[in-house]
Enzyme design. Structure first.
Site, PDB file in Angstrom:
ATOM      1  N   ARG A  33      49.488  14.231  44.829  1.00 67.20           N
ATOM      2  CA  ARG A  33      49.913  13.641  43.550  1.00 67.20           C
ATOM      3  C   ARG A  33      50.828  12.461  43.813  1.00 67.20           C
ATOM      4  O   ARG A  33      51.828  12.586  44.527  1.00 67.20           O
ATOM      5  CB  ARG A  33      50.641  14.701  42.720  1.00 67.20           C
ATOM      6  CG  ARG A  33      51.359  14.165  41.479  1.00 67.20           C
ATOM      7  CD  ARG A  33      52.030  15.314  40.735  1.00 67.20           C
ATOM      8  NE  ARG A  33      52.870  14.879  39.631  1.00 67.20           N
ATOM      9  CZ  ARG A  33      54.204  14.959  39.608  1.00 67.20           C
ATOM     10  NH1 ARG A  33      54.859  15.467  40.661  1.00 67.20           N
ATOM     11  NH2 ARG A  33      54.887  14.555  38.554  1.00 67.20           N
ATOM     12  N   ARG A  74      64.991   9.136  27.069  1.00 66.10           N
ATOM     13  CA  ARG A  74      66.188   9.378  27.868  1.00 66.10           C
ATOM     14  C   ARG A  74      67.418   8.712  27.257  1.00 66.10           C
ATOM     15  O   ARG A  74      67.302   7.771  26.477  1.00 66.10           O
ATOM     16  CB  ARG A  74      66.004   8.842  29.295  1.00 66.10           C
ATOM     17  CG  ARG A  74      64.834   9.458  30.038  1.00 66.10           C
ATOM     18  CD  ARG A  74      64.677   8.828  31.415  1.00 66.10           C
ATOM     19  NE  ARG A  74      63.495   9.308  32.105  1.00 66.10           N
ATOM     20  CZ  ARG A  74      63.432  10.432  32.805  1.00 66.10           C
ATOM     21  NH1 ARG A  74      64.512  11.181  32.907  1.00 66.10           N
ATOM     22  NH2 ARG A  74      62.323  10.807  33.388  1.00 66.10           N
ATOM     23  N   LYS A 218      48.443  16.442  30.476  1.00 66.68           N
ATOM     24  CA  LYS A 218      49.633  17.243  30.778  1.00 66.68           C
ATOM     25  C   LYS A 218      50.151  17.839  29.458  1.00 66.68           C
ATOM     26  O   LYS A 218      50.594  17.111  28.581  1.00 66.68           O
ATOM     27  CB  LYS A 218      50.696  16.384  31.452  1.00 66.68           C
ATOM     28  CG  LYS A 218      50.268  15.853  32.805  1.00 66.68           C
ATOM     29  CD  LYS A 218      51.259  14.874  33.385  1.00 66.68           C
ATOM     30  CE  LYS A 218      52.591  15.519  33.709  1.00 66.68           C
ATOM     31  NZ  LYS A 218      53.519  14.541  34.342  1.00 66.68           N
ATOM     32  N   THR A 278      55.324  22.976  37.928  1.00 68.44           N
ATOM     33  CA  THR A 278      56.768  22.990  37.668  1.00 68.44           C
ATOM     34  C   THR A 278      57.475  24.211  38.268  1.00 68.44           C
ATOM     35  O   THR A 278      57.200  25.349  37.887  1.00 68.44           O
ATOM     36  CB  THR A 278      57.104  22.918  36.157  1.00 68.44           C
ATOM     37  OG1 THR A 278      56.321  21.903  35.533  1.00 68.44           O
ATOM     38  CG2 THR A 278      58.570  22.588  35.964  1.00 68.44           C
TER      39      THR A 278
END
Length: 525
Positions: A33, A74, A218, A278
């Site tokens: 990845r 963010r 995702k 994860t």
């Protein structure tokens, strides 16, 4: 022992050294990845070239997955880098602010004030810090600290329950799609999709850049796991990633295990791929051995039926990038040995609406009941191998292809092992001989072993129109043809111990023309 579940490893500073990367390949990596949240386009292109070089050196087939960054939801930066917040403190998130202090901080995601309302719960730094929105005025969101702690630069923000309007594809993502196409990535992972429209846009941009990668959605937003929305996203994707980090923040950590099982089950029913990701082995960032909880987590994902398990920081920046792959390999193999094969039950109450998929299922059924040594799928696109890999029949599937792109793409399919064939002609018998040769040379089978071969007819067709089962260097046992009538063979030719309707041809493999299977008329009509 062959491992059915594939391993995805994220590349980074700890795994960019050629010697380390080669050891990772030998240890069992199936897909690498490239995380486009970090590094430049040039960095990723160089890493992709290194992966291809080590594939040639080791003889391993390792696919490349480009993972898009997605929207940056963010906070901004602090004057001193970080602050400490106590429960009950008041704090502001201000889209117009530059540098933050003890009273407030700016926002990289300028649209946040439009997305939130009084009473909303905001989760920062993967849920470690929790704010309650008191009021919103212009560009300022005033909050009360519910759970405090250390808050540092550029930490992520999630809204509990989801609902932030940030688009899945940013301008950076669109440029990164062109980079992925340039490096000929085998998979493209799209972050934070909210609907099939996000995936369709990504596919259009990829095709416009001459990219052929499979698309992985995702699943990390609360709205994405709603039943209708999940079906919608899957319909426009080739597979999904169960991205448990952001998903857990939005839906609550207790909801994730059941969602993981539901998503993997649904994906297999819809012939889609799944990657479970994860914190799977996160302690091995600093430790040479995993925790018992991590071992159970990986094993449960394997038992759920995931195609692949993914490592992130463990291989990107961890101290033990090779050891963590070796550990994950052991866990997967052990978990797979405990799985029971119940193919007959899988077929109950299942309807096949397409002839090509029905014939692929017939090949699985026959391979399971005849206890063959291998299934070989001669495939142009990889579709036949994908369909067969959705059900566990206890027999390894070898994807034989002359296309390099298909070879690497099938590296992610569970229970599937890619092999290259050089023959690209149109003579069926020569192609079968080439396939047999490749299987023998790679140590898959030996003389006397039973194998099942699926192939498109005419040669090169993307769909399987017939199969043939035969012992290596032996006589033809069964061929299933796509034809309007099904010919039954004499009872004396029935194979002892085989299911009803399976007969042995009276002569060698060349006489298999016209041989049928009397038990599958609904499939072959």
């Amino acid at each position: 022992m062959l491992r059915s579940t594939k391993i995805v490893a994220t590349l980074g500073p700890a795994s960019s050294n050629p010697a380390v990367l080669e050891r990772m390949f030998v240890a069992g990596v199936d897909v690498v990845r490239l995380n486009f949240s970090h590094g430049t386009a040039d960095d990723h292109i160089k890493r992709a070239a290194l992966v291809n070089e080590i594939c040639r050196k080791t003889g391993r087939t390792v696919a490349i997955m480009a993972d898009l960054q997605g929207p940056k939801i963010r906070i901004g930066k602090f004057k001193v880098g970080k602050i400490t917040l106590a429960d009950g403190d008041m704090f502001t998130l201000d889209a117009a602010r530059e540098l933050g202090d003890q009273d407030g901080v700016g926002l990289d995601y300028k649209e946040l004030p439009r997305d939130v309302r009084d009473g909303d719960m905001l989760l920062l730094d993967d849920g470690r810090i929790v704010f309650e929105v008191v009021n919103v005025h212009g560009s300022v969101v005033r909050c009360r600290v519910v759970h405090g702690g250390i808050l540092s630069n550029n930490k992520g923000i999630n809204r509990k329950g989801g609902g932030l309007s940030a688009p899945a594809l940013t301008a950076k993502d669109m440029e990164d799609i062109r980079t992925a196409a340039k490096m000929k990535a085998d998979y493209l992972a799209v972050s934070f999709p909210k609907s099939s429209a996000d995936m369709c846009m990504a596919r259009q941009l990829l095709r416009a850049a001459d990219g052929e990668a499979f698309l992985i959605a995702k699943i990390e937003r609360a709205e994405a796991v709603q039943p209708d929305t999940l079906d919608d996203i899957m319909s426009a994707s080739d597979g999904i990633m169960v991205a448990r980090g952001d998903l857990a923040v939005e839906v609550g950590d207790a909801s994730v295990p059941s969602l993981q099982k539901r998503m993997i089950r649904l994906a297999r029913e819809l012939n889609k791929l799944t990657i479970t990701a994860t914190q799977m082995m996160e302690s091995m960032i600093d430790s040479p051995v995993p925790t018992r909880a991590e071992v159970s987590d990986v094993a449960n994902a394997v038992l759920d039926g995931t195609d692949a398990v993914m490592l992130s920081a463990e291989t990107a920046s961890g101290r033990y990038p090779v050891k963590v792959i070796e550990a994950m390999d052991r866990i997967c193999v052990e978990a797979e040995q405990s799985q029971t094969v119940a193919l007959d039950q899988e077929f109950l109450n299942r309807r096949f609406t397409r002839v090509d998929q029905s014939i692929a299922m017939a090949a699985l059924f026959t391979a399971f009941h005849l206890k063959v040594n291998a299934i070989a799928s001669l495939t142009e696109s990889g579709s036949t191998a994908l369909w067969m890999s959705r059900l566990n029949c206890g027999v390894p599937i070898y994807a034989l292809t002359s296309k390099t792109a298909t070879r690497y793409r099938t590296a992610l399919f569970r229970d599937t092992y890619p092999l290259m064939v050089k023959y690209v002609g149109s003579d069926r018998e020569e192609l079968l001989e080439e396939a047999e040769k490749v299987l023998v040379e790679n140590g898959v089978v030996k003389d006397g072993d039973l194998i099942v071969i699926t192939i498109g007819e005419p040669i090169g067709a993307p769909e399987p129109l017939w199969q043939v089962i035969f012992p290596v260097a032996g006589t033809c046992i069964l061929a299933i043809w796509r034809r309007k009538t099904v010919k039954s063979w004499a009872p004396e030719n029935h194979i002892s111990g085989a299911p009803d309707g399976i007969y042995q041809a009276p002569r060698g493999r060349g006489s298999s023309r016209g041989l049928g299977c009397a038990t599958l008329p609904s499939i072959l009509k």
